[in-house]
Scaffold this active site. Structure first.
Site, short mmCIF file in Angstrom:
data_model
loop_
_atom_site.label_atom_id
_atom_site.label_comp_id
_atom_site.label_asym_id
_atom_site.label_seq_id
_atom_site.Cartn_x
_atom_site.Cartn_y
_atom_site.Cartn_z
CE LYS A 92 46.33 47.40 42.64
NZ LYS A 92 46.89 46.06 42.36
CD GLU A 114 49.32 45.23 35.47
OE1 GLU A 114 49.14 45.17 36.71
OE2 GLU A 114 50.44 45.46 34.96
CB SER A 375 43.01 47.22 49.24
OG SER A 375 41.75 46.96 48.66
#
Length: 392
Positions: A92, A114, A375
Site C-alpha cells: 500500500k 478508506e 502483498s
C-alpha cells in the site's frame, strides 16, 4: 499467448468498464486529480522524487525470494515477490506516497482515506506524518475490531480514525463514507484511494503507482530464471491493486496471470456488471441488482467488486480469476510460515493457497515456474490465526 497491450481512453475506460459515475459536485475534483496526475507523470522532478522516496523510505527494490522448501514439496518453482518487506509492511505504501506527493503538488492540505485491513490506513498515516499532512481514515467498525493492531498504528502515527457503523461495517461502507466526506471538502482535502477502484483517474493512477512491483519483478525474474519469464504470475485480488501492479509488468509477456479472490468476495469470478463507488465493473449482486455484502476472513479482500482493469482482463481472457476459501487461506499462511519462515498476511495467503491447491494439476503443471506476490506481512492477522489456525 500473444502479448496484449491494455490501454485506457481519456475517460478512463477499460473496454466497457471504468468511467466516472459521481455526483456533479465531484466531477471538477476528479478532473483536477486527472490533470495533476498527467502533468506529474510527465515531470522528471516528480518522478525522481517519487523514486527517491521509494528507495529511501520504503526500501525498494523488494527482494525476489526463492521458496525452495515449498517448491520441493509442491513440484513447482515458487518465487515470492516480497512486498511484505516494505516499510509499513505492505504494498500500500507505494501508491500512497505517490498520491500524497500529488496532493502536495495540488496544494491540498490534508488526506482522507478508506481502509479495510488497515494497511492502506497505516500507509496513509505514515505518508501524512512524513509530509506534514493531517490524515482522516474511515474504517468499518467490524474491521476496527479485527484489526486493532493497525487501528492503534494509525492513531500512533497521528491519524484520526472515523468508525463507520453502517451496512456491513467493512471496506465497502468505509469507501462510501470517504467519498461522502470528500464531497464536503474538495478544495482542501485529497482523497487517497487505496485500490484500483473509484472514478477515473484512480484505477489507472493507482495501477501506475503500483506497477513498480511488476516492473521490478520482471527484471528480477529475467536475472533469476533461465527462461526470463515465469510461467505463472499470481496475486490476491480484493479491489486488486497489488495484482494490477504485478500484472502490469507481465501483461505483455507469455506469463499466465492468475488473480485469487476470497470465496465470499469474488467480484471477478462471480460478479455481474454494475456501478459502485463511482465506477462500472463486476460486482456481487442479488436478483434485483442490489450489491451483495462480501465476506472474507481477510479484511482487505472483503469487497464486493473488482477494479475495472481486472474485469477487462477477465473478459479478454488475459487473466484468470479463481477463488479460495477462508480455511485454505489460513492453512496456506501456516504452511508458508513453517516451510519458509515467512508469515504472510491472510490476504496474500490466498494467492499461496491457490498455488498449493493447483500444483501438479493441469491448472499448474509440475515443473512450472510461478511468481507469487506477497502483498503484506501477517503480523496484523495473529489474533485471527490464534482463533482459526490448526497448528497440529
Amino acid at each position: 499467448m500473444s502479448s496484449i497491450t491494455v490501454r485506457t481512453a481519456t475517460v478512463g475506460r477499460y473496454g466497457s468498464y471504468g468511467g466516472r459515475y459521481v455526483p456533479e459536485s465531484l466531477i471538477p475534483a476528479c478532473e483536477a486529480v486527472a490533470e495533476a496526475f498527467t502533468q506529474a507523470r510527465a515531470d522528471p522532478g516528480f518522478r525522481g522524487g517519487f523514486a527517491a522516496l521509494l528507495s529511501a523510505h520504503v526500501g525498494r527494490p523488494t527482494p525476489l525470494t526463492p521458496a525452495r522448501r515449498l517448491s520441493a514439496e509442491l513440484g513447482v518453482t515458487v518465487l515470492l515477490k516480497r512486498e511484505d518487506l516494505t516499510h509499513t509492511g505492505s504494498h500500500k505504501i507505494n501508491n500512497v506516497l505517490g498520491q500524497a506527493l500529488l496532493a502536495r503538488r495540488m496544494g491540498r492540505t490534508r488526506l482522507i482515506a478508506e481502509t479495510g485491513a488497515g494497511m492502506h490506513g497505516v500507509a496513509t498515516a505514515t505518508a501524512g506524518a512524513l509530509l506534514g499532512l493531517p490524515v482522516t481514515v474511515f474504517m468499518g467498525e467490524r474491521d476496527m475490531e479485527r484489526q486493532a493492531h493497525n487501528l492503534f498504528r494509525m492513531r500512533l502515527l497521528g491519524a484520526e480514525v472515523v468508525a463507520v457503523t453502517t451496512g456491513s461495517r467493512t471496506l465497502k461502507d468505509a469507501t462510501s463514507e470517504a467519498l461522502r466526506h470528500w464531497v464536503t471538502d474538495v478544495d482542501e482535502a485529497y482523497y487517497c484511494v487505496g485500490s484500483v477502484i473509484g472514478p477515473h483517474p484512480y484505477p489507472t493512477m493507482v495501477r501506475e503507482f503500483q506497477r513498480v512491483i511488476g516492473d521490478e519483478a520482471r527484471r528480477q525474474c529475467a536475472a533469476e530464471l533461465p527462461t526470463a519469464t515465469p510461467d505463472y504470475v499470481v496475486a490476491c485480488v480484493g479491489g486488486g491493486s497489488n495484482a494490477a501492479g504485478t500484472f502490469a509488468g507481465f501483461v505483455e509477456t507469455s506469463a499466465k496471470l492468475v488473480g485469487v479472490e476470497a470465496e465470499g468476495g469474488s467480484g471477478a469470478a462471480n460478479g455481474e456488471v454494475g456501478v459502485l463507488h463511482g465506477f462500472q465493473s463486476l460486482f456481487l449482486q442479488d436478483e434485483h441488482g442490489q450489491i451483495r455484502e462480501a465476506h472474507s476472513i481477510a479484511a482487505g479482500l472483503d469487497y464486493p467488486g473488482v477494479g475495472p482493469e481486472h474485469a477487462y482482463l477477465r473478459d479478454l481472457g488475459r487473466a484468470r480469476y479463481v477463488t479460495v476459501s477462508d480455511g485454505e487461506a489460513v492453512g496456506a499462511a501456516v504452511r508458508l510460515a513453517r516451510a519458509e519462515g515467512v508469515l504472510p498476511a491472510i490476504e496474500s495467503a490466498h494467492a499461496v493457497a491457490w498455488v498449493v491447491r493447483a500444483a501438479g494439476t493441469p491448472e499448474l503443471p509440475s515443473g512450472s515456474t510461478v511468481l507469487v506476490t506477497l502483498s503484506g506481512r501477517g503480523d496484523k492477522d495473529v489474533t485471527t490465526l490464534i482463533a482459526e489456525a490448526d497448528l497440529g
